[in-house]
Design an enzyme around this catalytic site. Structure first.
Site, PDB file in Angstrom:
ATOM      1  N   ARG A  85       0.868  -1.264   0.083  1.00 40.84           N
ATOM      2  CA  ARG A  85       0.642  -0.656   0.238  1.00 40.84           C
ATOM      3  C   ARG A  85       0.915   1.288   0.151  1.00 40.84           C
ATOM      4  O   ARG A  85       0.718   2.200  -0.884  1.00 40.84           O
ATOM      5  CB  ARG A  85      -0.881  -0.016   1.027  1.00 40.84           C
ATOM      6  N   THR A  91      -4.784   7.735  -2.952  1.00 41.67           N
ATOM      7  CA  THR A  91      -5.132   7.346  -3.970  1.00 41.67           C
ATOM      8  C   THR A  91      -5.167   8.122  -5.088  1.00 41.67           C
ATOM      9  O   THR A  91      -5.158   8.313  -6.501  1.00 41.67           O
ATOM     10  CB  THR A  91      -7.118   7.513  -3.524  1.00 41.67           C
ATOM     11  N   ARG A 102       1.620   5.749  -7.893  1.00 39.42           N
ATOM     12  CA  ARG A 102       1.377   6.911  -8.710  1.00 39.42           C
ATOM     13  C   ARG A 102       2.057   7.974  -8.753  1.00 39.42           C
ATOM     14  O   ARG A 102       1.268   8.337  -8.834  1.00 39.42           O
ATOM     15  CB  ARG A 102      -0.320   6.534  -7.556  1.00 39.42           C
ATOM     16  N   ASN A 112      -4.984   5.548 -11.463  1.00 36.50           N
ATOM     17  CA  ASN A 112      -3.979   5.486 -10.815  1.00 36.50           C
ATOM     18  C   ASN A 112      -3.321   4.439 -10.610  1.00 36.50           C
ATOM     19  O   ASN A 112      -2.706   3.503  -9.326  1.00 36.50           O
ATOM     20  CB  ASN A 112      -5.054   5.664  -9.346  1.00 36.50           C
ATOM     21  N   HIS A 115      -4.181  -1.473  -8.067  1.00 38.85           N
ATOM     22  CA  HIS A 115      -5.357  -1.389  -6.646  1.00 38.85           C
ATOM     23  C   HIS A 115      -3.992  -2.760  -6.083  1.00 38.85           C
ATOM     24  O   HIS A 115      -3.244  -3.742  -6.541  1.00 38.85           O
ATOM     25  CB  HIS A 115      -6.036  -1.825  -6.924  1.00 38.85           C
ATOM     26  N   GLU A 126     -10.296 -11.123  -1.723  1.00 45.09           N
ATOM     27  CA  GLU A 126     -10.169 -10.491  -3.083  1.00 45.09           C
ATOM     28  C   GLU A 126      -8.356 -11.178  -3.391  1.00 45.09           C
ATOM     29  O   GLU A 126      -8.445 -11.660  -4.773  1.00 45.09           O
ATOM     30  CB  GLU A 126      -8.575  -9.035  -2.909  1.00 45.09           C
TER      31      GLU A 126
HETATM   32  O1  CDP Z   1      -7.865   2.455  -4.532  1.00 48.07           O
HETATM   33  P1  CDP Z   1      -7.600   2.893  -3.026  1.00 48.07           P
HETATM   34  O2  CDP Z   1      -8.158   2.128  -2.019  1.00 48.07           O
HETATM   35  O3  CDP Z   1      -6.394   3.621  -3.199  1.00 48.07           O
HETATM   36  O4  CDP Z   1      -8.954   3.883  -3.126  1.00 48.07           O
HETATM   37  P2  CDP Z   1     -10.352   3.329  -2.710  1.00 48.07           P
HETATM   38  O5  CDP Z   1     -10.939   4.843  -1.790  1.00 48.07           O
HETATM   39  O6  CDP Z   1     -10.906   2.339  -2.259  1.00 48.07           O
HETATM   40  O7  CDP Z   1     -11.208   4.003  -4.743  1.00 48.07           O
HETATM   41  C1  CDP Z   1     -10.893   2.620  -4.675  1.00 48.07           C
HETATM   42  C2  CDP Z   1     -10.601   3.313  -6.684  1.00 48.07           C
HETATM   43  O8  CDP Z   1     -11.413   3.728  -7.604  1.00 48.07           O
HETATM   44  C3  CDP Z   1     -10.185   4.343  -6.948  1.00 48.07           C
HETATM   45  O9  CDP Z   1      -8.270   3.723  -6.540  1.00 48.07           O
HETATM   46  C4  CDP Z   1      -9.906   4.812  -7.793  1.00 48.07           C
HETATM   47  O10 CDP Z   1      -9.612   4.172  -9.141  1.00 48.07           O
HETATM   48  C5  CDP Z   1     -11.647   4.815  -7.873  1.00 48.07           C
HETATM   49  N1  CDP Z   1     -11.831   6.020  -7.818  1.00 48.07           N
HETATM   50  C6  CDP Z   1     -13.181   6.822  -8.953  1.00 48.07           C
HETATM   51  O11 CDP Z   1     -12.701   6.924  -9.487  1.00 48.07           O
HETATM   52  N2  CDP Z   1     -13.600   7.910  -7.770  1.00 48.07           N
HETATM   53  C7  CDP Z   1     -13.532   8.288  -6.835  1.00 48.07           C
HETATM   54  N3  CDP Z   1     -13.890   9.602  -6.451  1.00 48.07           N
HETATM   55  C8  CDP Z   1     -12.600   7.890  -5.656  1.00 48.07           C
HETATM   56  C9  CDP Z   1     -11.695   7.026  -6.334  1.00 48.07           C
HETATM   57 MG    MG Z   2      -9.559   1.164  -1.401  1.00 46.31          MG
END
Ligand code: CDP
Ligand code: MG
Length: 152
Positions: A85, A91, A102, A112, A115, A126
């Protein structure tokens, strides 16, 4: 030892960054124990992103994650979930620290690149979504004595 799921998202594959991103995990000292290229279906996207399905931005996320091939990986190592992570970064790529995947390669919140599972329960859930047990290739690297002390 922990295991965690990594996805190289469609932007990572399309931008031809997959090899460089995989190399970062290898160079860090994590063991790569499963890997495959695949296409995420809308059904799979809803399972994987179950916590986000009700959000306003989910349809846009689903369109993105299903738009091209991804690479799914499982890596293994001590504290691998947290370490990966931190290697991935925040994110929103625009806020991600330099030196993270990222932060070094992205400008987008959605696109980004990578995952990574955010905790032990997510990792377990997962890994089962993306891999059958027989797809995992466990091995002890011959380099192991030079990667970790025996009591680590
Ligand atoms: O991937 P991560 O755990 O850092 O972020 P998340 O908050 O769990 O969101 C999952 C994924 O959704 C992100 O990695 C982005 O690709 C997408 N996302 C998005 O398209 N629009 C947002 N406002 C927030 C997240
Ligand atoms: Mg997430």
């Amino acid at each position: 030892m922990e295991r965690t799921l990594i996805l190289l998202k469609p932007d990572c594959v399309q931008r031809r960054l997959a090899g460089r991103v995989i190399a970062r995990f290898e160079e860090k000292g994590l063991n790569l124990i499963a890997m495959k290229m695949m296409r995420v279906t809308p059904e799979l996207a809803k399972r994987h992103y179950a916590e986000h399905v009700a959000k306003g931005w989910y349809p846009s996320l689903e369109a993105f994650i299903t738009a091209g091939p991804i690479v799914a990986l499982i890596v293994e190592g001590p504290e691998a979930i947290r370490v990966v992570r931190e290697m991935v970064g925040a994110t929103n790529s625009r806020n991600a620290a330099q030196g993270t995947i990222r932060g070094d390669h992205g400008m987008s919140r959605q696109m980004n690149l990578v995952h990574a599972s955010d905790g032990p329960e997510a990792a377990q859930r997962e890994m089962q979504i993306f891999f059958h047990p027989e797809e995992l290739c466990e091995f002890t690297p011959t380099l192991q004595p030079w990667l970790l002390a025996e009591d680590e």
